[in-house]
Scaffold this motif. Structure first.
Motif, PDB file in Angstrom:
ATOM      1  N   GLU A 119       0.735  -1.202  -0.226  1.00 50.60           N
ATOM      2  CA  GLU A 119       0.068  -0.044  -0.009  1.00 50.60           C
ATOM      3  C   GLU A 119       0.832   1.269   0.068  1.00 50.60           C
ATOM      4  O   GLU A 119       0.677   2.203  -0.841  1.00 50.60           O
ATOM      5  CB  GLU A 119      -0.827  -0.019   1.299  1.00 50.60           C
ATOM      6  CG  GLU A 119      -1.995  -0.823   1.315  1.00 50.60           C
ATOM      7  CD  GLU A 119      -3.284  -0.350   0.824  1.00 50.60           C
ATOM      8  OE1 GLU A 119      -3.842   0.782   1.403  1.00 50.60           O
ATOM      9  OE2 GLU A 119      -3.889  -0.854  -0.219  1.00 50.60           O
ATOM     10  N   SER A 156       2.732   1.707  -3.204  1.00 46.30           N
ATOM     11  CA  SER A 156       1.642   2.263  -4.413  1.00 46.30           C
ATOM     12  C   SER A 156       1.661   3.752  -4.319  1.00 46.30           C
ATOM     13  O   SER A 156       1.496   4.542  -5.207  1.00 46.30           O
ATOM     14  CB  SER A 156       0.355   1.529  -4.208  1.00 46.30           C
ATOM     15  OG  SER A 156      -0.690   2.107  -5.091  1.00 46.30           O
ATOM     16  N   ILE A 206      -2.977   2.107   7.890  1.00 46.05           N
ATOM     17  CA  ILE A 206      -3.305   1.260   6.888  1.00 46.05           C
ATOM     18  C   ILE A 206      -4.174   0.247   7.717  1.00 46.05           C
ATOM     19  O   ILE A 206      -3.503  -0.351   8.856  1.00 46.05           O
ATOM     20  CB  ILE A 206      -2.210   0.659   6.222  1.00 46.05           C
ATOM     21  CG1 ILE A 206      -1.479   1.670   5.431  1.00 46.05           C
ATOM     22  CG2 ILE A 206      -2.556  -0.571   5.499  1.00 46.05           C
ATOM     23  CD1 ILE A 206      -0.188   1.147   4.727  1.00 46.05           C
TER      24      ILE A 206
END
Length: 590
Positions: free
Chosen positions: A375, A378, A423
């Motif tokens: 994540e 990205s 997250i």
């Protein structure tokens, strides 16, 4: 152009390197946990283990905390972790809080962002503080736990050999060198927190995979007194440095951090020569309107990487921080993701060492934090491709966005630096094992019972609460409730269940499993002067968690939700917690 360098306004203490008493070149004491690397990640992990009574040895090649500002932005999530570990106060006193930033194209402001901040928050969304200060505050806290944390300064890892065998026989032998003394240490568990050039990772023959960007940035720390507010400043193609991208951050003690992009045809080594750096920095300061005297302190060069290991657990050896993943600086995910690694691993490894959890629990560390790394990568890659376009196509797109942004608000979000954020481990194996356990007990599946609120794997949100102390109402926050233990939040007072909850507490205590229960009530409930309940006086926590009387949230030691029930019971909570600690890895299940 001549300009003398100035030292940092910080005098670190330097430590002697010494091997422990040896027998035939071996440390006779087998260590429960050896942590390789004494940066922010290794230190945070050592503190997390100490909070569970777990001894560790911290192996650091240098003789002091780091030099250079390096990581400079600490997020609210990281501050919450440090608060739970009892180490946040120095950060809040020294760090410069900020809530947003501005971006400029040439000489025009084209974007402004603000991170979430309201009266419900106990901590700022971000603080600026240099890494040497980060490490110093953590070191001071480590020294308060000297009975549990042994620091071996000026000690390098020269090799590592892992033992084969059952869980009981698992471990590793580290080959070490302190000054002229070569010696060996055995440890049940080794955690590599030794940075992007990890010696442990290289010794195991492991490779990071992902994307390496060709663009390079010069990073400069300067001494400059200014009354300018603390915020993130980004300059795209500024008149002072045409074709470059410049980032500026104010730090404590009149230190400023300036990052600027090099052109493709510039030699990185020549670019960091003071005669080349000083005019560039001066042009940036001139464009900002900063007229004060300044001096350079530290210069280095940086190359963006978006890389990760495929797994963070390899037998009895685990990886965290830059040893496990390299994240671009844009969005400040590097040190913050490493602190999150240490928080996640700390409670799990502590439970394993203390004999209250299966070693397979550590596989969930790898799964959760690899997911988090992907994540972060990205978001970091998107930011990098905008900040330092890798191809002509990206450059063309960025120029178009920046050119349109002044008069077209719809395109401005494309300039967003995508700051780091908590997250949620939405696919965590711990979520699945807890849900399976609940369903096996005949409970209604969680997903069908809540319309909103943090699902399993999510971080518990912050808000203001109150508590009665000595007959007086005291303000507090959700993060004040969370200790390094499992926490059950019970909404409402149902006396009929008190005996069952007491039996659960007694059983978990007998197993040495750290556990706490907290009753949360609204203002309609009358409390006595000696009540231990927490008052949700605004109803905000009930609303955010979609909680009604009887709701139970089970929170992990790292502040993530493990399980939740609309009509929770002590028995269901007990079962979910035990199941999580005794999780079996995919390999063993098969």
């Amino acid at each position: 152009m001549t300009r003398s360098f100035k030292p940092y306004p910080f005098a670190p203490r330097h430590y002697e390197g010494a091997a422990p008493p040896l027998i035939d070149g071996n440390d006779p004491v087998r260590r429960p946990v050896a942590i390789v690397g004494g940066g922010p990640v290794g230190m945070t992990l050592a503190l997390a283990l100490a909070r569970q009574g777990v001894r560790s040895v911290l192996i650091e090649a240098d003789d002091s905390v780091c030099t250079g500002s390096r990581a400079i932005c600490i997020s609210r999530r990281s501050l919450e972790i440090l608060k739970r570990l009892g180490a946040v106060q120095g950060f809040l006193q020294k760090g410069l809080p900020w809530t947003g930033g501005r971006s400029f194209y040439r000489d025009t402001e084209v974007f402004r962002f603000t991170m979430h901040q309201d009266d419900e928050q106990s901590l700022p969304p971000m603080i600026n503080i240099a890494q040497y200060q980060i490490e110093q505050f953590l070191l001071e806290e480590l020294e308060r736990h000297a009975d549990l944390i042994d620091i071996r300064w000026q000690t390098r890892v020269t090799g590592i050999e892992q033992s084969d065998g059952s869980d009981a026989e698992r471990g590793a032998t580290l080959a070490l060198r302190t000054a002229d003394t070569a010696w060996r240490m055995q440890a049940d568990w080794v955690v590599a927190c030794d940075g992007g050039r990890s010696t442990v990772r290289e010794a195991l023959g492991l490779k990071l995979t992902g994307t390496t960007y060709e663009g390079r940035y010069v990073i400069v720390d300067i001494a400059l007194h200014s009354e300018r507010a603390t915020e993130r400043l980004a300059y795209f193609d500024p008149p002072s440095n045409p074709g470059s991208t410049v980032l500026v951050h104010k730090q404590p003690d009149d230190v400023w951090r300036i990052d600027y992009q090099l052109r493709d045809d510039e030699d990185p080594q020549a670019a960091i020569e003071p005669d080349n750096v000083i005019p560039r920095v001066q042009s940036v300061l001139d464009a900002m309107g900063e007229t004060g005297e300044w001096s350079p302190i530290w210069i280095t060069v940086y190359k963006a990487n978006a890389l990760t290991l495929e797994r963070y657990r390899h037998g009895s050896i685990l990886f965290a921080g830059d040893a496990a993943h390299l994240v671009p600086i844009f969005g400040v995910r590097g040190a913050n993701s490493g602190i999150d690694d240490a928080d996640n691993l700390g409670w799990k490894l502590g439970c394993v060492v203390n004999g209250i959890a299966s070693p397979d629990l550590l596989d969930s560390y790898s799964e959760e934090r690899v997911f988090a790394a992907r994540e972060n990568l990205s978001y970091g890659m998107k930011s990098t491709e905008f900040m330092a376009p890798p191809t002509f196509g990206f450059e063309l797109m960025r120029t178009a966005v920046l050119g349109l942004a002044e008069h077209h608000p719809a395109v401005r979000p494309l300039i967003n630096p995508r700051q780091t954020h908590p997250i949620a481990y939405v696919e965590s194996p711990l979520n699945r094992v807890a849900a399976d356990c609940v369903q096996a007990a005949g409970a209604v599946p969680v997903a069908s019972r809540f319309a909103s609120g943090p699902a399993p794997g999510s971080v518990l949100p912050e808000c203001r609460l109150q508590r009665i102390s000595d007959g007086k109402t005291v303000d507090m926050h959700v993060t004040d409730l969370l200790l390094p233990c499992f926490t059950a939040l019970r909404f409402g007072t149902d006396a009929s269940q008190d005996a069952e909850w007491q039996r659960t507490r007694d059983d978990l205590k007998s197993r040495a499993i750290p556990f706490n229960t907290i009753t949360v009530v609204d203002t309609n409930v009358k409390l006595g002067a000696d009540s231990t309940a927490v008052i949700d006086h605004s109803g905000r926590l009930h609303h955010m968690l979609d909680a009604t009387p009887g709701t139970v949230y089970l929170i992990r030691p790292d502040g993530h939700v493990l399980a939740r029930w609309r009509d929770g019971t002590a028995a269901a909570t007990h079962s979910a917690l035990i199941a999580a600690l005794n999780i079996r890895s995919k390999e063993r299940q098969s």
